[in-house]
Write a protein that holds these residues in place. Structure first.
Motif, PDB file in Angstrom:
ATOM      1  N   ILE A  37       1.000  -1.044   0.196  1.00 50.42           N
ATOM      2  CA  ILE A  37      -0.211  -0.081  -0.107  1.00 50.42           C
ATOM      3  C   ILE A  37       0.936   1.158   0.043  1.00 50.42           C
ATOM      4  N   GLY A  38       0.950   1.856  -1.225  1.00 52.61           N
ATOM      5  CA  GLY A  38       1.704   3.061  -1.443  1.00 52.61           C
ATOM      6  C   GLY A  38       2.891   2.825  -2.119  1.00 52.61           C
ATOM      7  N   ALA A  39       2.589   3.486  -3.464  1.00 54.16           N
ATOM      8  CA  ALA A  39       3.741   2.827  -4.381  1.00 54.16           C
ATOM      9  C   ALA A  39       4.505   3.739  -5.005  1.00 54.16           C
ATOM     10  N   MET A  59       9.599   3.640  -2.073  1.00 56.01           N
ATOM     11  CA  MET A  59       9.814   2.508  -1.573  1.00 56.01           C
ATOM     12  C   MET A  59       8.934   1.525  -1.750  1.00 56.01           C
ATOM     13  N   VAL A  68      -1.471  -0.712  -4.388  1.00 55.19           N
ATOM     14  CA  VAL A  68      -2.360   0.090  -4.514  1.00 55.19           C
ATOM     15  C   VAL A  68      -1.636   1.344  -4.120  1.00 55.19           C
ATOM     16  N   GLN A  76      -3.416   6.660  -9.799  1.00 56.86           N
ATOM     17  CA  GLN A  76      -2.087   6.750  -9.571  1.00 56.86           C
ATOM     18  C   GLN A  76      -1.714   5.096  -9.334  1.00 56.86           C
ATOM     19  N   VAL A 104       3.039   4.417   2.827  1.00 55.19           N
ATOM     20  CA  VAL A 104       2.455   5.619   2.454  1.00 55.19           C
ATOM     21  C   VAL A 104       3.174   6.903   3.292  1.00 55.19           C
ATOM     22  N   PHE A 105       2.799   7.945   2.811  1.00 55.61           N
ATOM     23  CA  PHE A 105       3.443   9.136   3.588  1.00 55.61           C
ATOM     24  C   PHE A 105       3.578   8.780   5.217  1.00 55.61           C
ATOM     25  N   GLU A 106       4.769   9.420   5.562  1.00 57.08           N
ATOM     26  CA  GLU A 106       5.409   9.488   6.822  1.00 57.08           C
ATOM     27  C   GLU A 106       4.276  10.508   7.769  1.00 57.08           C
ATOM     28  N   LYS A 124      -1.225   7.341   7.789  1.00 57.37           N
ATOM     29  CA  LYS A 124      -0.983   5.885   8.256  1.00 57.37           C
ATOM     30  C   LYS A 124      -2.203   5.355   8.926  1.00 57.37           C
ATOM     31  N   GLU A 165      -5.510   6.185   8.842  1.00 56.55           N
ATOM     32  CA  GLU A 165      -6.504   5.952   7.989  1.00 56.55           C
ATOM     33  C   GLU A 165      -6.180   4.611   7.000  1.00 56.55           C
ATOM     34  N   VAL A 166      -4.968   4.424   6.708  1.00 60.87           N
ATOM     35  CA  VAL A 166      -4.567   3.307   5.880  1.00 60.87           C
ATOM     36  C   VAL A 166      -4.676   1.911   6.543  1.00 60.87           C
ATOM     37  N   THR A 197       7.583   2.595   8.220  1.00 57.31           N
ATOM     38  CA  THR A 197       7.904   3.729   8.996  1.00 57.31           C
ATOM     39  C   THR A 197       9.457   4.024   9.033  1.00 57.31           C
ATOM     40  N   SER A 198       9.988   5.263   8.762  1.00 58.60           N
ATOM     41  CA  SER A 198      11.332   5.690   9.018  1.00 58.60           C
ATOM     42  C   SER A 198      11.271   6.102  10.866  1.00 58.60           C
ATOM     43  N   HIS A 235      11.457  -1.813   8.199  1.00 57.01           N
ATOM     44  CA  HIS A 235      12.213  -0.586   7.723  1.00 57.01           C
ATOM     45  C   HIS A 235      13.301  -0.915   6.694  1.00 57.01           C
ATOM     46  N   ASN A 277      16.473   2.776   1.029  1.00 55.77           N
ATOM     47  CA  ASN A 277      16.501   3.104  -0.374  1.00 55.77           C
ATOM     48  C   ASN A 277      17.894   2.893  -1.098  1.00 55.77           C
TER      49      ASN A 277
HETATM   50  N1  LIG Z   1      12.356   7.474   0.831  1.00 50.81           N
HETATM   51  C1  LIG Z   1      13.203   6.746   1.693  1.00 50.81           C
HETATM   52  O1  LIG Z   1      14.477   6.730   1.485  1.00 50.81           O
HETATM   53  C2  LIG Z   1      12.648   5.820   2.910  1.00 50.81           C
HETATM   54  C3  LIG Z   1      13.449   4.704   3.359  1.00 50.81           C
HETATM   55  C4  LIG Z   1      12.944   4.059   4.556  1.00 50.81           C
HETATM   56  C5  LIG Z   1      11.618   4.071   4.711  1.00 50.81           C
HETATM   57  N2  LIG Z   1      10.922   5.213   4.376  1.00 50.81           N
HETATM   58  C6  LIG Z   1       9.333   5.515   4.775  1.00 50.81           C
HETATM   59  O2  LIG Z   1       8.601   4.750   3.544  1.00 50.81           O
HETATM   60  C7  LIG Z   1       7.331   5.346   3.612  1.00 50.81           C
HETATM   61  C8  LIG Z   1       6.958   5.691   2.136  1.00 50.81           C
HETATM   62  O3  LIG Z   1       8.251   6.773   1.785  1.00 50.81           O
HETATM   63  P1  LIG Z   1       8.419   7.062   0.316  1.00 50.81           P
HETATM   64  O4  LIG Z   1       9.706   7.481   0.199  1.00 50.81           O
HETATM   65  O5  LIG Z   1       8.258   5.777  -0.548  1.00 50.81           O
HETATM   66  O6  LIG Z   1       7.353   7.933  -0.104  1.00 50.81           O
HETATM   67  P2  LIG Z   1       6.749   8.406  -1.693  1.00 50.81           P
HETATM   68  O7  LIG Z   1       6.264   9.824  -1.236  1.00 50.81           O
HETATM   69  O8  LIG Z   1       7.770   8.103  -2.469  1.00 50.81           O
HETATM   70  O9  LIG Z   1       5.591   7.382  -1.506  1.00 50.81           O
HETATM   71  C9  LIG Z   1       4.411   7.342  -0.882  1.00 50.81           C
HETATM   72  C10 LIG Z   1       3.297   6.944  -1.756  1.00 50.81           C
HETATM   73  O10 LIG Z   1       2.185   6.483  -0.677  1.00 50.81           O
HETATM   74  C11 LIG Z   1       1.024   7.077  -1.626  1.00 50.81           C
HETATM   75  N3  LIG Z   1      -0.088   7.261  -0.619  1.00 50.81           N
HETATM   76  C12 LIG Z   1      -0.241   8.251  -0.016  1.00 50.81           C
HETATM   77  N4  LIG Z   1      -1.566   8.147   0.714  1.00 50.81           N
HETATM   78  C13 LIG Z   1      -1.954   6.837   0.466  1.00 50.81           C
HETATM   79  C14 LIG Z   1      -3.333   6.336   0.762  1.00 50.81           C
HETATM   80  N5  LIG Z   1      -4.090   6.896   1.578  1.00 50.81           N
HETATM   81  N6  LIG Z   1      -3.465   5.023   0.171  1.00 50.81           N
HETATM   82  C15 LIG Z   1      -2.526   4.646  -0.719  1.00 50.81           C
HETATM   83  N7  LIG Z   1      -1.336   5.069  -0.938  1.00 50.81           N
HETATM   84  C16 LIG Z   1      -1.260   6.436  -0.503  1.00 50.81           C
HETATM   85  C17 LIG Z   1       1.338   8.081  -2.172  1.00 50.81           C
HETATM   86  O11 LIG Z   1       0.660   8.564  -3.376  1.00 50.81           O
HETATM   87  C18 LIG Z   1       2.814   7.812  -2.639  1.00 50.81           C
HETATM   88  O12 LIG Z   1       2.909   7.114  -3.923  1.00 50.81           O
HETATM   89  C19 LIG Z   1       7.260   6.493   4.605  1.00 50.81           C
HETATM   90  O13 LIG Z   1       6.763   5.958   5.856  1.00 50.81           O
HETATM   91  C20 LIG Z   1       8.951   6.756   4.853  1.00 50.81           C
HETATM   92  O14 LIG Z   1       9.243   7.485   5.901  1.00 50.81           O
HETATM   93  C21 LIG Z   1      11.368   6.148   3.322  1.00 50.81           C
END
Ligand SMILES: NC(=O)c1ccc[n+]([C@@H]2O[C@H](COP(=O)([O-])OP(=O)(O)OC[C@H]3O[C@@H](n4cnc5c(N)ncnc54)[C@H](O)[C@@H]3O)[C@@H](O)[C@H]2O)c1
Length: 321
Positions: A19-21, A24, A42, A48, A100-102, A107, A109-110, A128-129, A150, A153
């Motif tokens: 969930i959240g594409a 990551m 999804v 999206q 999904v977003f941090e 989180k 809601e999801v 989550t980070s 966790h 990237n």
């Molecule tokens: N980017 C990094 O280096 C990294 C590393 C480790 C952990 N994380 C963690 O991973 C998670 C995602 O980070 P990311 O960098 O992939 O973010 P991102 O912004 O690239 O991707 C998040 C995705 O979640 C989707 N999203 C948001 N709300 C949603 C919902 N209600 N239902 C379904 N999808 C939804 C967004 O549309 C987006 O595509 C965060 O918790 C972040 O802290 C990120």
């Protein structure tokens, strides 16, 4: 090359939902699909989600062209089911991965939507980070099947993954996740749920000092990055900071801390447990005891193994540059 297994080889999970594409979610999807897991993906809207599937196909094609992934993985992605909602993505899976977003409200809601539609036995993992895992577990009705997973990237290539149980997590859920990640060639490490867990706490402390060196006019950003990469960072694929300290000498570290504290302030105060080790005559490899213990023979083996690794890494770096 990314580890590829025939479809349905793994005992668990056979099916998983991501969930959240974004950055990551897509990388984790590539790694799981290559490993033979049937993945549903999804994102926030059906548009999206479809865009994300296109991005995933393009990403895998580029990796296949670069010889980094088996071209057969592209066909698996083309056959992925298209789902339009969290409910349909998670309905029949063994594992759900939330990326999904941090933001806790997103989180929440999801996670609620996942729990409403997933089978009771489905494991739920959050990427989550930084959000405390116990705070996320508290949002769930069945928190025993929830844990932090966790990834780093880029997820398909970085081996280490922090596994963070909440207080309520069933130890079997941790074991199941660990077994799965090891089977697909990853290196899961179980850690506690403090702020930033372990990796980000260390990574951000390093970043803070790197930036301070630039701000203090000691070096340009390019020079700071080069110092980190080619001086102490060169050792990090093989040894962590505690064993590096053992090899350098804990007495030396204690003295250097003292000098840094006088020049840079109390954030460089000699750590109490380091001072105690030195007072007890535990200087690391040279005395046989430090953060780890070494017989004379083990010490000799360690040092020659280290030198072999460093020579091999030097040769690889020369080849890649
Ligand atoms: N980017 C990094 O280096 C990294 C590393 C480790 C952990 N994380 C963690 O991973 C998670 C995602 O980070 P990311 O960098 O992939 O973010 P991102 O912004 O690239 O991707 C998040 C995705 O979640 C989707 N999203 C948001 N709300 C949603 C919902 N209600 N239902 C379904 N999808 C939804 C967004 O549309 C987006 O595509 C965060 O918790 C972040 O802290 C990120």
């Amino acid at each position: 090359m990314l580890k590829t297994l025939p479809a349905d080889t793994l005992a668990w999970p056979r099916r998983a939902a991501i969930i959240g594409a974004g950055t990551m979610g897509l990388g984790v999807a590539e790694s799981w699909i290559a490993a033979g897991v049937a993945v549903t993906l999804v994102d926030v809207t059906p548009e999206q989600t479809r865009l994300a599937q296109t991005r995933l196909s393009q990403r895998v094609q580029k990796h296949a062209q670069a010889g980094l992934v088996d071209p057969a993985v592209s066909a698996r992605i083309a056959n992925m089911p298209v789902v339009d909602s969290i409910a349909s993505a998670v309905a029949d899976v063994d594992l759900v991965f939330e990326a999904v977003f941090e933001r806790i409200e997103v989180k929440r809601e999801v996670l609620n939507a996942i729990e409403a539609a997933a089978r009771p036995a489905t494991q739920i993992a959050s990427n989550t980070s930084s959000l405390p895992i116990d705070d996320l577990a508290a949002l769930l009705r069945h928190p025993q099947r929830f844990l932090g997973m966790h990834w780093f990237n880029p997820p398909e290539w970085t081996p280490g993954i922090e596994l963070i149980p909440a207080q309520s997590t069933d130890p079997q859920a941790v074991e199941q996740a660990r077994t799965f990640l090891q089977a697909i060639g990853k290196r899961p490490i179980v850690v506690g749920s403090g702020p930033g867990f372990v990796a980000n706490r260390i990574q951000l402390a390093l970043f803070r000092e790197a930036l301070a060196c630039v701000e203090d006019g000691l070096a340009s950003p390019e020079a700071v990055d080069e110092v980190v990469r080619s001086c102490f960072g060169f050792r990090l694929p093989f040894f962590g900071p505690l064993q590096i300290a053992d090899m350098a000498g804990l007495d030396v570290y204690r003295d250097v801390f003292g000098i840094l504290e006088r020049g840079l302030g109390e954030r460089f105060q000699v750590p109490a447990s380091l001072a105690t080790q030195v007072e007890q005559g535990h200087y690391g490899t040279k005395t046989g005891t430090g953060f780890f213990s070494y017989t004379a023979e083990e010490r000799e083996q360690l040092l020659i193994a280290r030198d072999r690794c460093y020579a091999a890494l030097s040769a690889l770096m020369e080849q890649l540059h």
